[in-house]
Design a protein around this motif. Structure first.
Motif, short mmCIF file in Angstrom:
data_model
loop_
_atom_site.label_atom_id
_atom_site.label_comp_id
_atom_site.label_asym_id
_atom_site.label_seq_id
_atom_site.Cartn_x
_atom_site.Cartn_y
_atom_site.Cartn_z
N GLN A 112 -4.95 11.83 2.17
CA GLN A 112 -4.58 12.74 1.09
C GLN A 112 -5.66 13.77 0.77
O GLN A 112 -5.36 14.87 0.33
CB GLN A 112 -4.25 11.95 -0.20
CG GLN A 112 -2.83 11.47 -0.30
CD GLN A 112 -2.65 10.14 0.41
OE1 GLN A 112 -3.63 9.52 0.82
NE2 GLN A 112 -1.42 9.69 0.57
N ASN A 171 -7.09 4.46 0.41
CA ASN A 171 -6.05 3.76 -0.33
C ASN A 171 -4.97 3.15 0.54
O ASN A 171 -4.15 2.37 0.05
CB ASN A 171 -5.44 4.68 -1.39
CG ASN A 171 -5.09 6.05 -0.85
OD1 ASN A 171 -5.71 6.52 0.10
ND2 ASN A 171 -4.12 6.70 -1.43
N LEU A 172 -4.89 3.45 1.82
CA LEU A 172 -3.98 2.73 2.73
C LEU A 172 -4.76 1.83 3.68
O LEU A 172 -4.33 0.72 3.99
CB LEU A 172 -3.14 3.72 3.54
CG LEU A 172 -1.71 3.95 3.09
CD1 LEU A 172 -0.98 4.82 4.10
CD2 LEU A 172 -0.97 2.65 2.90
N LEU A 211 -3.30 12.03 -5.51
CA LEU A 211 -1.89 11.72 -5.30
C LEU A 211 -1.00 12.47 -6.29
O LEU A 211 0.09 12.95 -5.93
CB LEU A 211 -1.66 10.22 -5.41
CG LEU A 211 -2.35 9.35 -4.35
CD1 LEU A 211 -2.09 7.87 -4.61
CD2 LEU A 211 -1.89 9.73 -2.96
N TYR A 229 -0.81 16.02 -5.21
CA TYR A 229 0.06 16.10 -4.04
C TYR A 229 1.53 16.05 -4.45
O TYR A 229 2.37 16.81 -3.95
CB TYR A 229 -0.28 14.96 -3.09
CG TYR A 229 0.57 14.93 -1.85
CD1 TYR A 229 0.53 15.97 -0.93
CD2 TYR A 229 1.41 13.85 -1.58
CE1 TYR A 229 1.30 15.94 0.21
CE2 TYR A 229 2.19 13.82 -0.44
CZ TYR A 229 2.13 14.86 0.45
OH TYR A 229 2.91 14.84 1.58
N VAL A 278 -8.51 8.93 -6.45
CA VAL A 278 -7.27 8.73 -5.70
C VAL A 278 -6.04 9.09 -6.53
O VAL A 278 -5.15 9.80 -6.06
CB VAL A 278 -7.18 7.29 -5.16
CG1 VAL A 278 -5.81 7.02 -4.56
CG2 VAL A 278 -8.28 7.06 -4.12
N ASN A 294 -6.19 8.05 6.68
CA ASN A 294 -6.16 7.60 5.29
C ASN A 294 -6.79 6.21 5.23
O ASN A 294 -6.11 5.19 5.12
CB ASN A 294 -4.71 7.56 4.78
CG ASN A 294 -4.63 7.24 3.30
OD1 ASN A 294 -5.57 6.72 2.71
ND2 ASN A 294 -3.49 7.52 2.71
N THR A 308 2.79 9.65 6.71
CA THR A 308 2.81 8.45 5.87
C THR A 308 4.11 7.69 6.06
O THR A 308 4.12 6.45 6.15
CB THR A 308 2.61 8.82 4.38
OG1 THR A 308 1.35 9.46 4.23
CG2 THR A 308 2.63 7.58 3.50
N GLY A 358 0.81 -1.21 0.00
CA GLY A 358 0.00 0.00 0.00
C GLY A 358 0.84 1.26 0.00
O GLY A 358 0.60 2.21 -0.76
N THR A 414 2.61 1.69 -3.45
CA THR A 414 1.70 2.19 -4.50
C THR A 414 1.52 3.69 -4.40
O THR A 414 1.60 4.43 -5.40
CB THR A 414 0.34 1.49 -4.39
OG1 THR A 414 0.51 0.08 -4.55
CG2 THR A 414 -0.63 2.01 -5.44
N ILE A 415 1.28 4.18 -3.19
CA ILE A 415 1.12 5.62 -2.98
C ILE A 415 2.38 6.37 -3.37
O ILE A 415 2.34 7.40 -4.05
CB ILE A 415 0.76 5.89 -1.51
CG1 ILE A 415 -0.67 5.43 -1.22
CG2 ILE A 415 0.89 7.38 -1.18
CD1 ILE A 415 -1.06 5.53 0.22
N ILE A 459 2.71 9.37 -6.23
CA ILE A 459 3.19 10.69 -5.82
C ILE A 459 4.46 11.04 -6.58
O ILE A 459 4.65 12.17 -7.04
CB ILE A 459 3.43 10.72 -4.30
CG1 ILE A 459 2.10 10.66 -3.55
CG2 ILE A 459 4.19 11.99 -3.90
CD1 ILE A 459 2.24 10.56 -2.04
#
Length: 305
Positions: free
Chosen positions: A266, A107-108, A202, A205, A198, A104, A290, A7, A10-11, A15
């Motif tokens: 996010q 997505n987390l 991201l 961000y 999402v 979060n 994070t 997870g 992926t984020i 980003i």
């Protein structure tokens, strides 16, 4: 534990893609605001509507939620107390409160609930709590804070019903409660649009990270440390204590502690950008929390599993 790192990875990749777009000058500050606006006004409402269609609403009233709410209340009260003592502006105070207490869970939270806690449905209650209570409340206060004129009580109370994110959430909840079967001709395009939410958050961000001051340089260290410390330490500890007091079993205690230790969401940055309040604080709190979430969640699992 693989799901936790998957997870986070992926984020980080998405980003990083946003940072690369900004570095190559493909997306500038105006583009970043456009991405945030698309996520706020279109993609997020569509995503929330389709997610809530299949929610198990019975879990909203479980003991887990009581413990999670306890953690949120404690961190929010501490943030508000500090803001009152410092006489901070209302809009920034709302964003600071969200930084310290808004998880979060999307997505987390979903991969962590699935692979660490063994049940992805465990994240549904906090999603609903945030989407249907905390976020509408925060948006209503922000609407008041940025309004150039004094708003009537009727206008203040009606503002959440005119916010696209809140409307999408409420419509999804109402359909779920009614049991009405929504035609695939309606759901399919909404799911397609919602799929942008999402990634758009991201990417926006990542662009902001590259174009703005480096994390930690645009916000006072004390403000950032307070927000992250409350989010990663006080909130999970408070949730655990409340859970213990109301008699949750060991598995539930682990679940509420891990969920409460999730980093700042996010979409707090998207909301901060939309209202132009506490944007750098939101950006940096998301980034630092994070990173810090990895050892915190790992430690919670090691101690409580």
């Amino acid at each position: 534990m693989t799901g936790v790192f998957a997870g986070f990875a992926t984020i980080a990749v998405v980003i990083g893609a946003g940072m690369l777009l900004a570095h190559l000058r493909i997306v500038d500050t105006a583009g970043q605001r456009t991405l945030s606006a698309v996520a706020f006004y279109l993609a997020s409402p569509a995503l929330l509507f389709t997610v809530l269609l299949d929610s198990d609403l019975g879990r909203v009233f479980s003991g887990n939620v009581v413990a999670i709410v306890g953690g949120v209340v404690v961190t929010a009260l501490v943030t508000l107390l500090v803001a009152v003592l410092r006489r901070e502006e209302l809009g920034r105070t709302v964003i600071a409160t969200m930084c310290s207490s808004y998880c979060n869970a999307g997505n987390l939270g979903l991969p962590i609930a699935a692979y660490v806690l063994g049940d992805p449905a465990l994240i549904a209650p906090v999603l609903l709590l945030q989407l249907l209570v905390l976020q509408p409340l925060a948006l209503a206060v922000l609407d008041v804070a940025v309004s150039p004129v004094r708003l009537s009580v009727a206008k203040v109370l009606s503002r959440p019903l005119r916010n696209p994110i809140t409307v999408g959430s409420l419509l999804g909840l109402l359909v779920a409660l009614s049991g009405v079967e929504v035609p695939r001709a309606v759901v399919d395009p909404l799911e397609l649009i919602g799929g942008m939410a999402v990634p758009a958050m991201l990417l926006a961000y990542g662009v902001a990270l590259r174009l703005g001051p480096l994390p930690g340089r645009g916000v006072a260290p004390g403000d950032l440390g307070l927000a992250v410390g409350l989010k990663l330490v006080l909130q999970p500890v408070a949730a655990y204590v409340v859970g213990r007091l109301i008699g949750l079993d060991d598995a539930s205690l682990l679940a509420v502690t891990v969920i409460s230790a999730l980093p700042t969401a996010q979409n707090v940055f998207v909301i901060a950008t939309r209202y132009d309040r506490g944007t750098l604080l939101a950006r940096d709190a998301i980034f630092v929390s994070t990173l810090g979430c990895v050892p915190v969640v790992t430690g919670a699992v090691a101690l409580l599993a």
